[in-house]
Design an enzyme around this catalytic site. Structure first.
Site, mmCIF file in Angstrom:
data_model
loop_
_atom_site.group_PDB
_atom_site.id
_atom_site.type_symbol
_atom_site.label_atom_id
_atom_site.label_comp_id
_atom_site.label_asym_id
_atom_site.label_seq_id
_atom_site.Cartn_x
_atom_site.Cartn_y
_atom_site.Cartn_z
ATOM 1 N N LYS A 89 0.861 -1.190 0.000
ATOM 2 C CA LYS A 89 0.000 0.000 0.000
ATOM 3 C C LYS A 89 0.898 1.241 0.000
ATOM 4 C CE LYS A 89 -4.326 1.361 2.262
ATOM 5 N NZ LYS A 89 -5.062 1.284 3.527
HETATM 6 O O1 G3P Z 1 -7.446 2.439 5.521
HETATM 7 C C1 G3P Z 1 -7.772 3.693 5.007
HETATM 8 C C2 G3P Z 1 -9.110 4.244 5.409
HETATM 9 O O2 G3P Z 1 -10.100 3.267 5.309
HETATM 10 C C3 G3P Z 1 -9.123 5.004 6.684
HETATM 11 O O3 G3P Z 1 -10.427 5.248 7.157
HETATM 12 O O4 G3P Z 1 -12.006 5.965 8.917
HETATM 13 O O5 G3P Z 1 -9.562 6.485 9.165
HETATM 14 O O6 G3P Z 1 -10.942 7.680 7.491
HETATM 15 P P1 G3P Z 1 -10.750 6.409 8.245
#
Ligand code: G3P
Length: 220
Positions: A89
């Protein structure tokens, strides 16, 4: 439609498996930092434990920390050698794009993360990313329309037959998953709680309660 789980927590991954809703796992540095890992060795062991839980085509997106090109390559290679199920990633930066191109030439899968615009998604696909991760929730948080971004990326990728798969990330609530499925993207990646939320309907609770009461009122 595929359901990826956005977590580094083994219990949550096992829960998604037992629910039959596990098509892959995505992590990020914030998620991995919540687990009992204190050094690189711990992190590697943790990633291997996640990979051992995955079947067939399922994979784990594990994010690199470096931003310098040479270090990104080194870190990405280490991750990809760690386990064949690991997808590297990589954030969408100038060096990130170069790194994605490098890994794409070596047939190593990549997930281009922190996507907030169509321009970024075009560059990621041109570089040969296997997946792009547009962040819906974080766009909604600043009053932008995350779902519009997903629609536009899908449209552009179809126009040019890009093979990059759209893995919608930063999923906050069940409607995000439902709307993504209407758009027809490859997968969403969400916390397990958002998947559980898809189960909820008050009429289901009322109906089930009545069925059970009616049955027990007559049949002993
Ligand atoms: O893994 C990346 C993403 O899904 C992060 O989500 O909830 O931290 O904005 P969030």
């Amino acid at each position: 439609m595929k359901f990826f789980i956005d977590t580094a927590n083994l219990k949550e991954i096992d829960e998604a498996r037992s629910l039959g809703m596990l098509d892959g796992v995505t992590t990020n540095p914030s998620l991995i930092s919540k687990e009992s890992v204190f050094n690189q060795k711990d992190i590697q062991k943790h990633y291997i434990s996640i990979c051992q839980r995955l079947k067939n085509e399922e994979n784990l997106s594990a994010e690199i920390i470096s931003t310098d090109y040479n270090k990104m390559i080194q870190e990405g290679e280490e991750l990809s050698f760690l386990h064949p199920k690991i997808v590297v990633k990589i954030p969408i930066t100038k060096n990130g794009i170069k790194a994605i191109k490098y890994f794409s030439n070596k047939k190593i899968k990549t997930n281009c993360t922190l996507i907030f615009s169509t321009g970024q998604a075009i560059l990621a696909a041109k570089a040969g990313a296997s997946y792009v991760s547009p962040f819906l929730g974080r766009l909604d948080d600043i009053s932008h329309n995350g779902l519009n971004l997903i629609r536009e990326i899908k449209n552009i990728y179809e126009n040019y037959h890009f093979k990059t798969k759209i893995l919608a990330a930063s999923i906050r609530h069940p409607l995000h998953i439902i709307e993504c499925s209407k758009i027809g993207i490859y997968a969403t990646t969400s916390p397990i709680n958002v998947i559980y939320s898809l189960l909820n309907h008050p009429l289901t609770d009322i109906g089930l309660d009545k069925f059970i009461k009616d049955f027990h009122s007559k049949i002993k």
